[in-house]
Write an enzyme that holds these catalytic residues in place. Structure first.
Site, mmCIF file in Angstrom:
data_model
loop_
_atom_site.group_PDB
_atom_site.id
_atom_site.type_symbol
_atom_site.label_atom_id
_atom_site.label_comp_id
_atom_site.label_asym_id
_atom_site.label_seq_id
_atom_site.Cartn_x
_atom_site.Cartn_y
_atom_site.Cartn_z
ATOM 1 N N ARG A 151 0.797 -1.231 0.000
ATOM 2 C CA ARG A 151 0.000 0.000 0.000
ATOM 3 C C ARG A 151 0.830 1.281 0.000
ATOM 4 O O ARG A 151 0.268 2.362 0.123
ATOM 5 C CB ARG A 151 -0.973 0.028 1.190
ATOM 6 C CG ARG A 151 -1.943 -1.148 1.240
ATOM 7 C CD ARG A 151 -2.791 -1.260 0.002
ATOM 8 N NE ARG A 151 -3.925 -2.143 0.198
ATOM 9 C CZ ARG A 151 -4.683 -2.606 -0.799
ATOM 10 N NH1 ARG A 151 -4.419 -2.261 -2.048
ATOM 11 N NH2 ARG A 151 -5.699 -3.393 -0.572
ATOM 12 N N ASP A 191 -1.592 -13.124 -1.802
ATOM 13 C CA ASP A 191 -2.438 -12.089 -2.406
ATOM 14 C C ASP A 191 -2.904 -11.120 -1.316
ATOM 15 O O ASP A 191 -4.086 -10.779 -1.223
ATOM 16 C CB ASP A 191 -3.632 -12.712 -3.143
ATOM 17 C CG ASP A 191 -4.242 -11.727 -4.133
ATOM 18 O OD1 ASP A 191 -3.570 -10.743 -4.481
ATOM 19 O OD2 ASP A 191 -5.406 -11.936 -4.549
ATOM 20 N N HIS A 219 -6.617 -3.601 4.184
ATOM 21 C CA HIS A 219 -7.520 -2.457 4.076
ATOM 22 C C HIS A 219 -7.725 -1.843 5.453
ATOM 23 O O HIS A 219 -7.640 -2.533 6.475
ATOM 24 C CB HIS A 219 -8.899 -2.910 3.574
ATOM 25 C CG HIS A 219 -8.961 -3.151 2.098
ATOM 26 N ND1 HIS A 219 -8.846 -2.148 1.174
ATOM 27 C CD2 HIS A 219 -9.155 -4.288 1.392
ATOM 28 C CE1 HIS A 219 -8.961 -2.666 -0.055
ATOM 29 N NE2 HIS A 219 -9.139 -3.960 0.058
#
Lengths: 326, 426
Positions: free
Chosen positions: B65, B306, B310
């Protein structure tokens, strides 16, 4: 897969009304019976009962609707509740507020019930999971998922016209793919024990593996209507269609439109229903829509009583709970 | 720093080595297995009795991120979680902000990873400029800057001609193309597998054909261009069969699967569980079995996390409006180890799909315990039971559908380039 039906409180009473799936037959019969008792209220000089006096109901509509919102408003007012109508599509969320923030703000205003319509499937479930324990949530239509009060008013209309559910063959015709109403109708009718539920549509308007919902699939209208007792026509939801699902409205009407001719394949006393709004000449011929076998306006009338029943039952569990602790 | 890992069961799939022994490390390299070299005196000895000693895991897809989405996670937070999970090499897809389509972004990511010092981060460069699917990127420059391959991340290339140009240009410089097989037209507005559950929930479905049509097109173009290609995160049994056929025909193609696709199906979406909102979607039981069979046969040669962390708010919305992805670094190893109990794959087989095979796909000289290899080594207690909950979680993203699962197998020590970067407090 989760098995706990969180629509119900610890005593098995209705706390939220989000979907018909998973509810027991007796619960649906209770709703219909309660609606029956409310249907007399509208014939009285004072069309009100004091069941929800002092309670505040919020019609939280994230998607535009006039008919559904009006009947919920009417139902709440006839139960003596205070009603707030909030069209969220043109208010807070356009300023960037999240759904949860909107919810928390309304909750802070001491509301007691949210009637929710939203364009996304699962929105009512999401809201119900995040409201305070004293608040009930009623799903007034979420995406393609469910519209349980519409299905119950359809069942109410069928029971009034036909009496017993068990011997009935019911055909649902048209845009099943996008229809939250159809999904709820299928759950309601199979739970109430009708003999057979059929869906009739071209493959482009049927969801994948729809048979797993317990229905029989027909692609030919005449075959599908043979010997049915109830025909439920659905609106073509052009606003939800992406990609070309039908070549033309003309061909659709030729193949799946209900006319006097195609109606003749059903039983002579078959009734014709439509959750509205109707596209005349696309799904249904005006002669049939306005004909003697149409119960479309009765459906509208029954909408208020059924919604009064659901609202009072949901709030009833809280009222009883409050009473028991007092 | 000299370290001896003593008395462990050493598992090195690259060398088909499975023996109880000592492993000795000096100057960031593995110097001996068994007897220590002459004059070797360890500064530290790690007791690995009843434990496994394996190469550090190589994860083919982990979103860190950063740059661009630091409110979700950072390279520092996620490499720390990776180290605790036994992952010493992570491949970072290019969908950062800015996109990894220039050497400058690669340098930034590498610099941040080196600052954090917990794991190796390699980049996949963007296949098209800005991931827009229009103009091919400066792949040669990206490769020179250290990219292990190119990818258009989760943004499918809609135009077959653009895909052909990507493959032709990549083949020129022998760059591996990492493909996410999803036909965007067939995906339509879908958000979960199209089937009985999507019909029940009224959620728009993504048909299996969205994957198989894309695989078929890309295989035709791979055959045409001769590029080396890797299919990322297969989700359907049929796609596995298609890749198997292509491998049989001699195409240079490999494939991976996420650990969660080996355990979850559409049924886990249940009542709109946004933690199960992933791309590609969780498919049905038959597909899950097909993916496991692909793993067993070797058609699928790698398991990856994967990882897509969030912030909590990203999952707090109606299902389709939620962010897709699972925070998955910390479940990669225990879920994979569980396969050894549930399939006929041996521990060596499973570890090969987490170490040497993904290393080969990335073209990296890691994932092995061979003498002279970089000392990325983990020590695992295979009998350590733990429950996934907030307290056990290090990734900043707490979005996992595995909360409450009891898993077996936990990393007790992680050495990255010969340095101890994680030690589990007992």
């Amino acid at each position: 897969m989760s098995v706990k039906n969180f629509q119900l409180d610890d005593q098995g009473r209705l706390r939220h009304f989000l979907t018909i799936e998973g509810l027991k037959r007796q619960m649906l019969v209770d709703i219909l019976d309660t609606a029956e008792s409310f249907s007399g209220v509208v014939d009285q000089a004072v069309k009100k009962v004091p069941l929800l006096r002092g309670k505040t109901v919020v019609n939280l509509f994230f998607e535009s609707s006039t008919r559904t919102r009006t009947t919920f408003e009417l139902a709440a007012k006839r139960l003596s509740a205070d009603v707030l109508n909030i069209n969220v599509a043109v208010s807070a969320t356009t300023k960037g507020e999240t759904l949860l923030d909107t919810l928390h703000n309304l909750q802070a205003m001491h509301c007691d019930m949210f009637v929710v319509r939203h364009a996304e499937s699962g929105a009512a479930h999401f809201i119900a999971r995040h409201v305070a324990p004293h608040i009930s949530v009623i799903n007034a239509g979420d995406g393609r998922h469910a519209h349980p009060t519409q299905a119950m008013l359809d069942a109410f209309t069928i029971r009034r016209c036909k009496g017993d559910f068990y011997p009935l063959n019911v055909a649902i015709v048209g845009d099943i793919l996008h229809s939250r109403v159809a999904r709820s109708q299928i759950h309601a009718l199979t739970t109430l024990g009708v003999n057979e539920v059929r869906v009739i549509a071209p493959k482009t308007l049927l969801p994948k593996d729809v048979e797993t919902l317990g229905v029989h699939v027909y692609h030919d209208l005449k075959q599908g209507l043979r010997d049915v007792d109830v025909i439920i026509m659905l609106r073509l939801q052009n606003e939800r269609m992406q990609g070309q699902l039908l070549p033309s409205e003309h061909e659709y009407f030729q193949l799946y439109g209900l006319t006097e001719d195609t109606l003749a394949y059903a039983k002579p006393d078959a009734i014709v229903m439509h959750p509205g709004p109707i596209n005349r000449g696309v799904e249904i011929d005006s002669q049939v829509a306005d004909g003697p076998r149409s119960v479309i306006l009765q459906q509208v009338t029954h909408g208020t009583a059924v919604r009064m029943a659901v609202m009072s039952m949901c709030m009833g569990s809280h009222i009883k709970a409050e009473g028991s602790t007092a | 720093m000299r370290i001896t890992i003593a008395n462990g069961r050493i598992l090195d799939p690259a060398n088909k080595f499975d023996q109880r022994s000592d492993l000795h490390i000096a100057s960031g390299r593995i110097v001996a297995i068994g007897a220590a070299p002459a004059g070797f005196t360890p500064d530290q000895t790690i007791d690995a009795r009843e434990r496994l000693v394996c190469p550090g895991l190589v994860d083919l897809s982990a979103r860190l991120r950063e740059p661009g989405y630091e409110h979700k996670a950072t390279i520092a937070t996620e490499t720390r979680a990776a180290a605790a999970a036994g992952i010493t090499t992570l491949a970072c897809p290019p969908d950062t902000q800015p996109v990894i389509d220039t050497p400058a972004v690669i340098k930034l990511i590498r610099h941040r990873a080196e600052e954090a010092g917990k794991a190796r981060v390699v980049c996949l460069g963007a296949a098209t400029q800005g991931l827009k699917g229009e103009r091919i990127s400066e792949m040669a420059a990206l490769k020179q800057a250290g990219c292990a391959g190119i990818s258009n991340s989760l943004i499918p290339i809609a135009n077959p001609l653009v895909m052909r140009r990507i493959m032709e240009y990549a083949a020129t410089f022998d760059i591996t193309v990492f493909l996410f097989a999803e036909d965007p037209s067939l995906r339509n507005s879908g958000c979960m597998h199209e089937g009985a559950v999507s019909t029940r929930l009224g959620l728009p479905g993504i048909p299996e054909a969205a994957e198989t049509v894309a695989v078929a097109r890309d295989l035709a173009l791979i055959a045409d261009t001769g590029v080396r290609a890797h299919f990322c995160r297969l989700s359907s049994s049929k796609a596995v069969q298609m890749i198997a056929r292509a491998q049989y025909d001699g195409l240079r193609v490999s494939a991976d699967v996420s650990a969660h696709h080996l355990y979850l199906t559409e049924m886990d979406v249940a009542d709109f569980n946004s933690q199960c909102h992933v791309r590609p979607p969780l498919r049905n039981q038959r597909d899950m079995i097909g993916l496991r069979e692909g793993l067993i046969s070797g058609v699928i040669s790698a398991i990856c996390s994967d990882h897509q962390p969030h912030e909590n708010d990203a999952k707090l919305a109606p299902f389709r409006e939620t962010g897709s992805g699972i925070s998955a670094l910390e479940t990669l190893l225990p879920l994979s180890l569980r396969l050894a109990d549930e399939t006929n794959l041996s521990l060596l087989d499973i570890l090969s799909r987490l170490t040497i095979e993904p290393a080969r796909i990335l073209g990296l000289d890691v994932g092995t315990l061979g003498i002279g290899a970089i000392a990325d080594v983990i020590v695992v207690d295979p009998n350590h039971y733990w429950t996934i909950n907030r307290d056990s979680w290090l990734s900043r993203g707490q979005n996992t559908p595995f909360t409450g699962w009891d898993l077996k197998g936990r990393v007790t020590h992680t050495l990255f380039e010969g340095r101890l970067v994680h030690e589990l407090n007992a």
